[in-house]
Write a protein that holds these residues in place. Structure first.
Motif, short mmCIF file in Angstrom:
data_model
loop_
_atom_site.label_atom_id
_atom_site.label_comp_id
_atom_site.label_asym_id
_atom_site.label_seq_id
_atom_site.Cartn_x
_atom_site.Cartn_y
_atom_site.Cartn_z
N LEU A 123 4.18 20.13 5.69
CA LEU A 123 5.55 20.41 5.47
C LEU A 123 5.87 20.58 4.15
N THR A 124 5.03 20.23 3.27
CA THR A 124 5.06 20.35 1.74
C THR A 124 3.82 20.61 1.25
N GLY A 125 3.57 20.80 -0.10
CA GLY A 125 2.53 21.29 -0.61
C GLY A 125 1.70 19.79 -1.05
N ARG A 126 2.18 18.62 -0.94
CA ARG A 126 1.63 17.59 -1.50
C ARG A 126 1.03 16.65 -0.35
N THR A 127 -0.07 16.06 -0.55
CA THR A 127 -0.82 15.14 0.31
C THR A 127 -1.09 13.74 0.25
N ASN A 128 -0.69 13.59 -1.18
CA ASN A 128 -1.18 12.13 -1.73
C ASN A 128 0.21 11.53 -2.17
N GLY A 129 1.18 11.81 -1.47
CA GLY A 129 2.66 10.92 -2.03
C GLY A 129 2.53 9.36 -2.16
N ALA A 130 1.62 8.95 -1.28
CA ALA A 130 1.90 7.32 -1.29
C ALA A 130 0.71 6.86 -2.14
N SER A 131 -0.05 7.61 -2.91
CA SER A 131 -0.90 7.15 -3.98
C SER A 131 -0.83 7.54 -5.33
N ARG A 132 0.31 8.19 -5.56
CA ARG A 132 0.59 9.00 -6.92
C ARG A 132 0.91 7.65 -7.91
N THR A 133 0.19 7.93 -9.03
CA THR A 133 0.27 7.16 -10.05
C THR A 133 1.72 7.02 -10.50
N ASP A 134 2.59 7.79 -10.59
CA ASP A 134 3.74 7.48 -11.25
C ASP A 134 4.57 6.49 -10.18
N ARG A 135 4.11 6.19 -9.07
CA ARG A 135 4.92 5.10 -8.18
C ARG A 135 4.16 3.73 -8.43
N ALA A 136 3.16 3.50 -9.23
CA ALA A 136 2.36 2.39 -9.47
C ALA A 136 3.47 1.13 -9.97
N SER A 137 4.23 1.81 -11.08
CA SER A 137 5.14 0.56 -11.64
C SER A 137 6.32 0.13 -10.49
N PHE A 150 0.81 -1.17 0.31
CA PHE A 150 -0.12 -0.10 -0.05
C PHE A 150 0.90 1.17 0.04
N GLY A 151 2.17 1.04 -0.49
CA GLY A 151 2.93 2.29 -0.68
C GLY A 151 4.13 1.94 0.24
N THR A 152 5.19 2.42 -0.17
CA THR A 152 6.42 2.15 0.40
C THR A 152 6.39 3.05 1.62
N ALA A 153 7.55 2.86 2.48
CA ALA A 153 7.96 3.84 3.60
C ALA A 153 8.13 5.24 3.18
N ASP A 154 9.16 5.33 2.17
CA ASP A 154 9.46 6.63 1.60
C ASP A 154 8.10 7.24 0.79
N ASP A 155 7.07 6.57 0.20
CA ASP A 155 5.89 7.14 -0.11
C ASP A 155 5.07 7.74 1.03
N HIS A 156 5.14 7.05 2.24
CA HIS A 156 4.26 7.55 3.24
C HIS A 156 5.01 8.75 4.11
N ARG A 157 6.19 8.70 3.98
CA ARG A 157 6.99 9.70 4.60
C ARG A 157 6.76 11.00 3.65
N LEU A 158 6.84 11.08 2.31
CA LEU A 158 6.17 12.06 1.49
C LEU A 158 4.95 12.35 1.96
N ARG A 159 3.94 11.51 1.93
CA ARG A 159 2.58 11.94 2.38
C ARG A 159 2.41 12.44 3.65
N LEU A 160 3.13 11.90 4.49
CA LEU A 160 3.15 12.78 6.05
C LEU A 160 3.45 14.16 5.76
N ALA A 161 4.70 14.26 5.18
CA ALA A 161 5.07 15.84 4.68
C ALA A 161 4.14 16.56 4.42
N GLY A 162 3.14 16.28 3.45
CA GLY A 162 2.01 16.98 2.75
C GLY A 162 1.01 17.09 3.87
N LEU A 163 0.65 15.79 4.69
CA LEU A 163 -0.48 16.18 5.48
C LEU A 163 -0.10 16.97 6.73
N LEU A 164 1.20 17.10 7.10
CA LEU A 164 1.43 17.87 8.10
C LEU A 164 2.00 19.16 8.04
#
Length: 423
Positions: free
Chosen positions: A400-414, A384-398
């Motif tokens: 710290l960045t402008g992104r909130t959906n790092g763990a679900s981005r389509t460019d990470r599906a492959s 359901f997303g790697t640890a790095d994906d979730h760190r990016l997502r957390l940065a957005g949710l908290l």
């Protein structure tokens, strides 16, 4: 910025949950030893159907988080998390994650009472297995209206329990946008005869009023994956009849919520698997002697076990908090789910590495169960997303960045797909 705050008593284990844990551990000790797990995973269905029925009939595991109005026990995810932790502890191949967590939450989140009344009772009593397709890996599936209703075309890959599930809940592109559809494939390797849609009886015969899926309209091919205890499949739809679940425009929100539920469930499993690894290592180092003394008395071994214990307790706390958020429907669930994913996958990775290494040469053998836990930990890291994906997502949710959906981005599906394979 989220305020991560909850009643500490919600993180404690109640007497009911403690008793549930004891009963489950006793049953799984009897039915899911290392050799039994290997046999179940290698079987035609990938799990023990009799055990699945015992979990439903004797303990009611599948019904725990299903509302009473739909045939369930009416408890919360907190009780289900106990079952997930115990099944994760023994690598039980039963499809609790795809059936009860993913498919069950999809039906409940859809708000479609007709769909819930139709399929949730079967999930609750163990007569129906189900899964989802198109989340988290994006599926190339379209839905179109045929002469007799909606049909699905395209394919979805790496579908959990996709080869044998009785019900597929698919995120597909319809003329009015992405929607959820229910498809009941006709699989010849099942346990009964299909006479329509609805609920299957304990003997395996399906009863109901709707049309079944014709032969050849839904092809399911088992994938060779790293973790043999969690099967995945490629599902091809060739005009497979389907029925819409929920309303148009709901799919994105439902998928996001279900994925968070999946992350919390996976975190509970990882806590169980990590606890098993620590217990197994402790048992071994107490009895394995070198230079005339148990190897557990050596300081370097003590330090490694202490580090593992600290990681495990941190993971347990993160899992408990995420479970409380999901059970209580709290707004901070996305933060809690991603935090638990990072903490629990990291602890599981360390635990399985120490499981192998501190057992010495025997830990590297095929006959020892340690490698099964390594496979589960590594395969789950990308589920359901790697640890790095979730760190990016957390940065957005908290914030710290402008992104909130790092763990679900389509460019990470492959990358997620590649991590699930063995080659």
């Amino acid at each position: 910025m989220f305020r991560l705050d909850t009643d500490p008593t919600l993180l404690l284990e109640s007497e009911e949950r403690r008793q549930l844990r004891e009963v489950l551990r006793e049953l799984l000790k009897e039915t899911c030893g290392p050799e039994e797990v290997r046999k179940q995973a290698a079987g035609p269905r990938g799990h023990d159907r009799l055990l699945w029925e015992r979990l439903a009939g004797e303990i009611g595991v599948q019904a725990l988080a299903v509302p009473e109005e739909f045939g369930g026990a009416g408890y919360t995810f907190a009780e289900l998390a106990v079952a997930l932790e115990e099944t994760g502890r023994v690598l039980c191949p039963a499809p609790l994650l795809p059936t009860v967590v993913l498919a069950g939450h999809t039906l409940l989140r859809s708000g479609d009472r007709q769909a819930c009344q139709r399929w949730l009772p079967g999930i609750a009593d163990g007569s129906l297995t189900a899964t989802v397709a198109g989340f988290p890996q994006a599926a190339n599936v379209t839905a179109e209206r045929g002469a007799g209703g909606w049909v699905l075309r395209g394919e979805a890959d790496f579908v959990l329990d996709g080869e044998g599930a009785d019900l597929l809940l698919v995120a597909a592109e319809a003329p009015d946008g992405t929607r959820l559809f229910a498809c009941e494939p006709d699989h010849g390797t099942g346990t009964g005869t299909r006479t329509g849609t609805g609920t299957r009886t304990r003997t395996g015969t399906r009863t109901g009023t709707g049309p079944g899926v014709g032969p050849g309209t839904c092809e399911r091919v088992a994938r060779r994956v790293l973790d043999p205890t969690r099967r995945q499949a490629l599902v091809r739809f060739r005009g497979a009849p389907a029925e819409p679940v929920g309303e148009a425009g709901q799919a994105a929100a439902i998928v996001a919520a279900v994925l968070d539920a999946g992350r919390v469930a996976l975190a509970a499993e990882h806590v169980g698997g990590s606890a098993h690894a620590l217990d197994a290592v402790l048992e071994y180092v107490r009895h394995r002697t070198q230079f005339g003394r148990p190897i557990g008395s050596f300081q370097v071994v003590k330090h490694r076990l202490a580090d593992l214990l600290v990681d495990l307790e941190g993971a347990r706390s993160a899992s408990a908090y995420a479970t409380a958020c999901l059970a209580g429907g709290r707004a901070e669930l996305p933060v809690a789910a991603s935090s638990a994913a990072v903490a629990c996958s990291g602890a599981y990775r360390l635990a399985t590495a120490e499981y192998v290494q501190l057992h010495g040469g025997i830990g590297f053998t095929w006959e020892h169960p340690a490698h099964l836990y390594v496979r589960r930990a590594r395969a789950d890291e990308a589920l359901f997303g790697t640890a790095d994906d979730h760190r990016l997502r957390l940065a957005g949710l908290l914030g710290l960045t402008g992104r909130t959906n790092g763990a679900s981005r389509t460019d990470r599906a492959s990358r997620t797909d590649r991590a699930s394979r063995t080659d």
